[in-house]
Each structure stands twice: as structure tokens, then as C-alpha cells.
Design a protein around this motif. Structure first.
Motif, PDB file in Angstrom:
ATOM      1  N   ILE A 179      -7.559  -0.543   8.048  1.00  0.00           N
ATOM      2  CA  ILE A 179      -8.801  -0.856   7.335  1.00  0.00           C
ATOM      3  C   ILE A 179      -8.633  -0.615   5.837  1.00  0.00           C
ATOM      4  N   ALA A 180      -7.959   0.475   5.492  1.00  0.00           N
ATOM      5  CA  ALA A 180      -7.714   0.773   4.078  1.00  0.00           C
ATOM      6  C   ALA A 180      -6.910  -0.343   3.421  1.00  0.00           C
ATOM      7  N   ARG A 181      -5.912  -0.857   4.113  1.00  0.00           N
ATOM      8  CA  ARG A 181      -5.119  -1.944   3.539  1.00  0.00           C
ATOM      9  C   ARG A 181      -5.985  -3.179   3.278  1.00  0.00           C
ATOM     10  N   ASP A 182      -6.883  -3.487   4.205  1.00  0.00           N
ATOM     11  CA  ASP A 182      -7.781  -4.623   4.000  1.00  0.00           C
ATOM     12  C   ASP A 182      -8.688  -4.398   2.793  1.00  0.00           C
ATOM     13  N   LEU A 183      -9.163  -3.166   2.637  1.00  0.00           N
ATOM     14  CA  LEU A 183     -10.026  -2.855   1.494  1.00  0.00           C
ATOM     15  C   LEU A 183      -9.259  -2.938   0.187  1.00  0.00           C
ATOM     16  N   LEU A 184      -8.022  -2.470   0.195  1.00  0.00           N
ATOM     17  CA  LEU A 184      -7.208  -2.493  -1.020  1.00  0.00           C
ATOM     18  C   LEU A 184      -6.815  -3.913  -1.425  1.00  0.00           C
ATOM     19  N   ALA A 185      -6.916  -4.834  -0.499  1.00  0.00           N
ATOM     20  CA  ALA A 185      -6.616  -6.230  -0.818  1.00  0.00           C
ATOM     21  C   ALA A 185      -7.741  -6.897  -1.597  1.00  0.00           C
ATOM     22  N   THR A 186      -8.894  -6.233  -1.696  1.00  0.00           N
ATOM     23  CA  THR A 186     -10.015  -6.753  -2.461  1.00  0.00           C
ATOM     24  C   THR A 186      -9.967  -6.196  -3.888  1.00  0.00           C
ATOM     25  N   SER A 187     -10.717  -6.796  -4.761  1.00  0.00           N
ATOM     26  CA  SER A 187     -10.754  -6.324  -6.150  1.00  0.00           C
ATOM     27  C   SER A 187     -11.653  -5.103  -6.308  1.00  0.00           C
ATOM     28  N   GLU A 188     -12.479  -4.833  -5.297  1.00  0.00           N
ATOM     29  CA  GLU A 188     -13.461  -3.751  -5.408  1.00  0.00           C
ATOM     30  C   GLU A 188     -12.841  -2.373  -5.253  1.00  0.00           C
ATOM     31  N   VAL A 189     -11.754  -2.277  -4.489  1.00  0.00           N
ATOM     32  CA  VAL A 189     -11.200  -0.977  -4.127  1.00  0.00           C
ATOM     33  C   VAL A 189      -9.721  -0.912  -4.513  1.00  0.00           C
TER      34      VAL A 189
ATOM     35  N   MET B 261       0.852  -1.191   0.000  1.00  0.00           N
ATOM     36  CA  MET B 261       0.000   0.000   0.000  1.00  0.00           C
ATOM     37  C   MET B 261       0.889   1.242   0.000  1.00  0.00           C
ATOM     38  N   TYR B 262       0.506   2.211  -0.829  1.00  0.00           N
ATOM     39  CA  TYR B 262       1.348   3.389  -1.020  1.00  0.00           C
ATOM     40  C   TYR B 262       0.568   4.678  -0.748  1.00  0.00           C
ATOM     41  N   ILE B 263       1.242   5.629  -0.118  1.00  0.00           N
ATOM     42  CA  ILE B 263       0.689   6.975   0.028  1.00  0.00           C
ATOM     43  C   ILE B 263       1.067   7.754  -1.225  1.00  0.00           C
ATOM     44  N   THR B 264       0.060   8.302  -1.896  1.00  0.00           N
ATOM     45  CA  THR B 264       0.336   8.965  -3.169  1.00  0.00           C
ATOM     46  C   THR B 264       0.008  10.458  -3.176  1.00  0.00           C
ATOM     47  N   GLU B 265      -0.716  10.942  -2.160  1.00  0.00           N
ATOM     48  CA  GLU B 265      -1.010  12.375  -2.087  1.00  0.00           C
ATOM     49  C   GLU B 265      -1.411  12.705  -0.661  1.00  0.00           C
ATOM     50  N   THR B 266      -1.303  13.978  -0.298  1.00  0.00           N
ATOM     51  CA  THR B 266      -1.611  14.389   1.078  1.00  0.00           C
ATOM     52  C   THR B 266      -2.345  15.722   1.089  1.00  0.00           C
ATOM     53  N   GLY B 267      -3.011  15.993   2.200  1.00  0.00           N
ATOM     54  CA  GLY B 267      -3.665  17.274   2.422  1.00  0.00           C
ATOM     55  C   GLY B 267      -3.666  17.594   3.904  1.00  0.00           C
ATOM     56  N   MET B 268      -3.638  18.873   4.234  1.00  0.00           N
ATOM     57  CA  MET B 268      -3.563  19.238   5.654  1.00  0.00           C
ATOM     58  C   MET B 268      -4.013  20.675   5.869  1.00  0.00           C
ATOM     59  N   VAL B 269      -4.705  20.877   6.981  1.00  0.00           N
ATOM     60  CA  VAL B 269      -5.061  22.211   7.466  1.00  0.00           C
ATOM     61  C   VAL B 269      -4.703  22.235   8.943  1.00  0.00           C
TER      62      VAL B 269
ATOM     63  N   ARG C 106      -3.309   0.920  -3.968  1.00  0.00           N
ATOM     64  CA  ARG C 106      -2.726  -0.412  -4.018  1.00  0.00           C
ATOM     65  C   ARG C 106      -1.369  -0.400  -4.711  1.00  0.00           C
ATOM     66  N   GLU C 107      -1.233   0.442  -5.718  1.00  0.00           N
ATOM     67  CA  GLU C 107       0.002   0.540  -6.488  1.00  0.00           C
ATOM     68  C   GLU C 107       0.541   1.960  -6.417  1.00  0.00           C
ATOM     69  N   PRO C 108       1.849   2.144  -6.635  1.00  0.00           N
ATOM     70  CA  PRO C 108       2.406   3.499  -6.670  1.00  0.00           C
ATOM     71  C   PRO C 108       1.729   4.335  -7.751  1.00  0.00           C
ATOM     72  N   ALA C 109       1.735   5.634  -7.563  1.00  0.00           N
ATOM     73  CA  ALA C 109       1.069   6.526  -8.509  1.00  0.00           C
ATOM     74  C   ALA C 109       1.745   6.514  -9.864  1.00  0.00           C
ATOM     75  N   SER C 110       3.061   6.306  -9.898  1.00  0.00           N
ATOM     76  CA  SER C 110       3.791   6.275 -11.162  1.00  0.00           C
ATOM     77  C   SER C 110       4.990   5.351 -11.014  1.00  0.00           C
ATOM     78  N   ALA C 111       5.581   5.029 -12.127  1.00  0.00           N
ATOM     79  CA  ALA C 111       6.728   4.115 -12.115  1.00  0.00           C
ATOM     80  C   ALA C 111       8.047   4.845 -11.891  1.00  0.00           C
ATOM     81  N   THR C 112       8.007   6.155 -11.841  1.00  0.00           N
ATOM     82  CA  THR C 112       9.226   6.923 -11.653  1.00  0.00           C
ATOM     83  C   THR C 112       9.081   7.845 -10.455  1.00  0.00           C
ATOM     84  N   GLY C 113      10.223   8.317  -9.940  1.00  0.00           N
ATOM     85  CA  GLY C 113      10.201   9.237  -8.827  1.00  0.00           C
ATOM     86  C   GLY C 113      10.227   8.522  -7.488  1.00  0.00           C
ATOM     87  N   VAL C 114       9.780   9.226  -6.437  1.00  0.00           N
ATOM     88  CA  VAL C 114       9.807   8.714  -5.070  1.00  0.00           C
ATOM     89  C   VAL C 114       8.450   8.137  -4.710  1.00  0.00           C
TER      90      VAL C 114
END
Length: 342
Positions: free
Chosen positions: A139-149, A1-9, A197-205
Motif C-alpha cells: 500500500i505504501a508503494r502505491d501511495l508513493l507512486a502518487t504526487s501527494e505522498v 521505494m527505499y527504507i530509510t529508518e527503522t524502529g523496534m521494541v 520514494r527516494e533514498p535518504a541521501s546520495a551517499t552511503g548504503v
């Protein structure tokens, strides 16, 4: 599981990039609040700029959460949000000035405010206090392990800007004042991360969530029993085992320690119990140094800060370990790994 974007206030920034830059610079936003403790002095805390003092608890939480989500999703126009579960961490049940009355309606309120519709059956709130963010990640990791999410949004929001919770902190001698240096500086924040479930792109961090650990601490911060720090050590061992790493192989720590000696003692006991290799330096980052105690948002704030440090290249290394400790005794640990793709 990968973090691909963030937001904060938060008190030092109305976007994740601004907030992380401010925390990196050591900037803090502590001011006198329009509340007073028993001896008469003004309570000092960290409030989100632009949220007027008269804005009450419910609207404050909604405004901060909406701001964090808008920041997180601003580049995600191609996402079909109806297929994306929204998991929101809130204050633990029974905490004075928490969000118990908002838990059942918060997702719907946010959807109306943002004119978005998240997954209709899998979106939910989690009332777990400081550990809510990492619980939501699990919980997110469990959901990402399914084909639905394939994508989830994990968020947390909390505020100590109300008289009820401040009175509760003071009654338990946990509020930092001129008379009590061993206390919490109250704060507030909303934070969100997009996990896929997968990185946002194949390049970068890319930033992988590599392991979790969860446990209960019998001697919580309100207890008068001898404190041995067993719960966090158990959670850390679980997370490290899942990531197939040892604590001395991690490069830095992130913690929701808020200024109370209890939290620093817990970290010291953790090192004594779990560290089996030598490290010359093992830095620890506390978001509370800049924005005070952010309660249920604290874990997600750690994720946001680590992600930006990895992306910008100023993290002390490729491995970070985050710690959260709730008042009732829940403990959670998350392992983050930076991977540099070709």
C-alpha cells in the motif's frame, strides 16, 4: 521505494539498533510467564522488558507501537508528519486475543500518546496477521507512486501475552510446551520502518524494496490435508519476477518460521519448487529464535533486521528475501536490495 529508518521494541531490545545487535549475537529472551498450560507447567515466552505482566492487551500494544514509532522517527524532526501516512499491521480478524476492537481507534490513540498527527485520511490499520507488514508495504508503494505522498511509515504490532490467545494455541496443539516440542514460543513486538520514494541521501548504503509477491495457501497450519506449499512458491515467483531476479541470486532469507515443523516444511518445499540454480549456502534468519512469534509484527521485524544488517555490513550479501505466512493462509514475500552509493 527505499527504507530509510527503522524502529523496534521487542524482548531483546527497546530500540532497533539494540534489538538487532542482540539478535546478531544470538541472544534470546525466553522466561516463564504467569500462565499455565493444561498439564500444569508454566508457559515459556518472550516479553518486552519494562512492560509489567499486569499490563493488559490494549495498553501493551499501544506502548510497543509508540515505542517503535518514537525510535523510528527520533531523527525526523524536519518531516511534516501530517503528510506522512501511518500504516499499521494488526492480528488477523477473528484471532482470539487479537486487536479487532482496537483497529478503528489505534492510530488516533497513538497520535495522542506521541503528540503527533499523521496523514488524516490515508493512515490506517490492516488486520492481516503475519502478512500485514508486507501488505502495508505494498500500500505504501502505491501511495508513493502518487504526487501527494513522498514518505510513509509502515508498522506492525502484536502480542501473545494474554490468556485468550495462549488457550487458542494450546487447543490447536500449537503451543510449545514440555509435552509438545512442535509448537510456537509466544512473543510480542512493535516494529516500524520509514519508507520513501527516494533514498535518504546520495551517499552511503541504501536499501530498496525491489519486489513483492502475494498468494493464498489452501492448506494452512490448522488443516489436516496434505501440504504441498504452493502458496508461498507462487508469492515468491511473483516477487522475484518483479525484481527481475532468480531465487539462487538472493544471498539470504528471512522467515517468520516460529518453531513448528509446518513452517520449515514450507521453506523446504519452496526451495524445491522455485530454486533453479545452485547455491552452496543459503542462510535463513528467524527473528523468532530470539523473540518468539510476534504475529503481525513479524514482517516488519524482518525489514528492521535486514536494514541494520545491510547498514552495518554483516548481511551475507546484497540481496535478501523475506517470507511471511499467516494462519488463515495468506502468503507474502518481499525482496530487499542493498545499493552502495558513491
Amino acid at each position: 521505494m527505499y527504507i530509510t529508518e527503522t524502529g523496534m521494541v521487542c524482548p531483546v531490545g527497546l530500540s532497533a539498533s539494540a534489538a538487532c545487535a542482540a539478535m546478531r549475537a544470538g541472544f534470546a529472551k525466553f522466561d516463564e510467564w504467569p500462565f499455565h498450560y493444561t498439564q500444569g507447567g508454566a508457559i515459556v515466552g518472550a516479553a518486552v522488558p519494562g512492560l509489567a505482566f499486569h499490563v493488559r492487551r490494549g495498553p501493551r500494544l499501544v506502548a510497543m507501537l509508540c515505542g517503535a514509532l518514537a525510535d523510528c522517527l527520533k531523527e525526523q524532526a524536519d518531516l511534516s508528519m501530517e503528510q506522512v501516512p501511518l500504516l499499521v499491521g494488526l492480528a488477523e480478524p477473528g484471532r482470539p486475543g487479537g486487536a479487532a476492537d482496537l483497529a478503528s481507534t489505534l492510530v488516533e490513540t497513538v497520535e495522542e500518546r506521541l503528540n503527533l498527527h499523521f496523514h488524516p485520511t490515508l493512515s490506517r490499520t490492516l488486520s492481516k496477521g503475519h502478512t500485514a507488514g508486507f501488505e502495508a508495504l505494498r500500500i505504501a508503494r502505491d501511495l508513493l507512486a502518487t504526487s501527494e505522498v513522498s514518505t510513509c511509515v509502515v508498522a506492525g504490532v502484536d502480542s501473545y501475552f494474554n490468556a485468550t490467545v495462549l488457550e487458542w494455541l494450546e487447543q490447536d496443539s500449537r503451543l510449545k510446551t514440555e509435552e509438545n516440542s512442535n509448537g510456537v514460543i509466544p512473543g510480542e513486538a512493535g516494529a516500524a520502518v520509514l519508507v520513501q520514494r527516494e533514498p535518504a541521501s546520495a551517499t552511503g548504503v541504501t536499501v530498496e524494496v525491489a519486489g513483492f509477491g502475494f498468494a493464498m495457501e489452501k492448506v494452512n497450519v490448522l488443516s489436516e490435508e496434505p501440504f504441498l506449499g504452493l502458496g508461498l512458491a507462487v508469492a515468491a515467483r511473483q516477487a522475484l519476477a518483479e525484481a527481475q531476479l532468480a531465487l539462487h541470486e538472493m544471498d539470504f532469507r528471512l522467515s517468520d518460521v516460529t518453531g513448528e515443523s509446518y513452517g520449515f516444511k514450507e521453506q523446504a518445499l519452496l526451495l524445491a519448487r522455485v530454486m533453479r540454480g545452485r547455491r552452496e549456502k543459503f542462510p535463513i534468519w528467524h527473528c523468532a529464535d530470539s523473540i518468539g512469534d510476534t504475529g503481525a509484527a513479524a514482517g516488519v521485524c524482518q525489514l528492521v533486521r535486514a536494514w541494520h544488517a545491510f547498514q552495518k555490513g554483516y548481511a551475507p550479501g546484497d540481496g535478501g528475501i523475506g517470507f511471511t505466512s499467516s494462519v488463515p493462509g495468506d502468503r507474502s514475500v518481499a525482496i530487499l536490495n542493498r545499493e552502495n552509493s558513491a
